[in-house]
Design an enzyme around this catalytic site. Structure first.
Site, PDB file in Angstrom:
ATOM      1  CB  ILE A  41     -51.354   0.324  10.930  1.00  0.00           C
ATOM      2  CG1 ILE A  41     -52.022   1.225  10.184  1.00  0.00           C
ATOM      3  CG2 ILE A  41     -51.736   0.588  12.540  1.00  0.00           C
ATOM      4  CD1 ILE A  41     -53.576   0.989  10.108  1.00  0.00           C
ATOM      5  CB  CYS A  42     -48.493  -0.946  14.709  1.00  0.00           C
ATOM      6  SG  CYS A  42     -47.744  -1.509  16.066  1.00  0.00           S
ATOM      7  CD  GLN A  43     -45.065  -7.141  13.260  1.00  0.00           C
ATOM      8  OE1 GLN A  43     -46.107  -7.550  13.235  1.00  0.00           O
ATOM      9  NE2 GLN A  43     -43.982  -7.947  13.555  1.00  0.00           N
TER      10      GLN A  43
END
Length: 355
Positions: free
Chosen positions: A147-149
């Protein structure tokens, strides 16, 4: 043009109503008590330094996929956003979809963690978590949801340890860090990262948090608090608002050396796309991501614009690539009511079809 018409009686009534809501709301705020997060029962499976690996308790009535799923969250925020509350939990949705869910909690880096690198996080902590799960379930490879980074980390891990990843899911994940509509990238490219890290050591989470908020200052620093007044007469909505505020301002500090490498290699030099990225002893090439990939992006994401995520399609080496768009923003994809109905079930179905 028609001049603005303001009737004194209507203005007085609106002001009186606003004051009444505010007075009632202050009492609800005082009565809110402790704001809890992370609602799904879980157990600690593995700990190392500040990092903790959790396993969530699945409903007894659900038949689980035999291959476990590891959620890899970002360093810059706390992972309980994926399990915020009972009716807004990506984790709960994944469990209901038959996934056996684990999650990496990176913790809060302290001064002793100043020299942790991306190699320590990806080839160290993350790889050891994967090995713990593989051993527990007696499988050669597991499913990974980044998720995301954390999605960027998962891509790097999958490219350099492809034999340990059965299926890869990336969610609101930046891949091309220099798309024209990426405001955060345009800011970061002109930052003297070496000066910041050499001066501060670890990067204060508060500094990063205010950077993110200033990407949409009117909406995130002003308008939402005016809108809050309309929620204050409802104790449940007050608790929901405070729970989100708690997450927004619960920003861990960043280990200095990992922050230095992430900003320079990804944001400033865009090496995940252009090449030349090294994480420890490994050169990261997205063409080495050969397992099935599901990429989910948000159409109204101001932190990870859709083009920054969709770039993955032309870079990975797999022929089994699936892309899903979610009509919403960077946070809504975890917590909105529509997301709960759409995103976790889609992930579950996609993984089941490949298990």
């Amino acid at each position: 043009m028609t001049p603005i018409q303001i009737r004194p009686d209507e203005a007085l009534e609106e002001l009186t109503s606003f004051q009444r809501k505010l007075t009632h709301g202050v009492q609800n705020l005082m009565d809110a008590g402790e704001i809890t997060t992370g609602v799904t029962p879980r157990e600690v499976i593995y700990e190392e330094d500040k990092m903790v690996l959790y396993r969530f308790q699945a409903p007894a009535s659900v038949v689980q996929n035999p291959v476990p799923l590891l959620i890899v969250y970002a360093l810059v925020n706390r992972p309980y956003m994926a399990d915020l509350q009972e009716n807004r939990s990506t984790v709960s949705g994944l469990l209901d979809a038959g996934m056996d869910v684990y999650l990496v909690d990176w913790g809060y880096p302290g001064r002793a963690d100043r020299y942790l690198t991306l190699d320590d996080y990806i080839n160290g902590y993350l790889d050891r978590c994967v090995d713990v799960i593989r051993k527990r379930h007696r499988v050669d490879a597991i499913n990974v949801l980044g998720i995301c980074q954390g999605g960027t980390f998962s891509l790097c891990y999958a490219a350099t340890h492809p034999d340990k990843v059965a299926n890869l899911v990336t969610m609101v994940t930046p891949v091309d860090f220099q798309t024209p509509d990426n405001m955060l990238s345009n800011w970061v490219r002109h930052v003297d990262v070496d000066l910041i890290v050499d001066t501060l050591g670890n990067i204060p989470g508060e500094m990063l948090n205010w950077t993110f908020l200033n990407l949409k200052p009117y909406r995130l620093l002003g308008q939402k608090y005016l809108d809050m007044v309309d929620l204050l007469d409802n104790p449940d909505q007050v608790a929901n608002f405070l729970r989100m505020e708690k997450w927004i301002f619960d920003s861990p500090d960043q280990a200095g050396e990992a922050y230095r490498q992430f900003l320079k290699d990804f944001y400033q030099q865009n090496k995940l796309v252009t090449g030349g990225l090294r994480i420890g002893p490994h050169e990261v090439k997205l063409k080495d991501v050969t397992m099935p990939v599901l990429n989910i992006y948000a159409t109204e994401d101001h932190l990870v614009p859709p083009d920054a995520s969709r770039a993955l399609k032309g870079l990975v080496g797999t022929r089994d690539y699936t892309e899903i768009s979610f009509k919403g923003g960077h946070i809504g994809i975890y917590v909105s009511g529509r997301a709960q109905k759409e995103v976790p079930p889609s992930i579950g179905r996609w993984i089941d079809e490949r298990s």
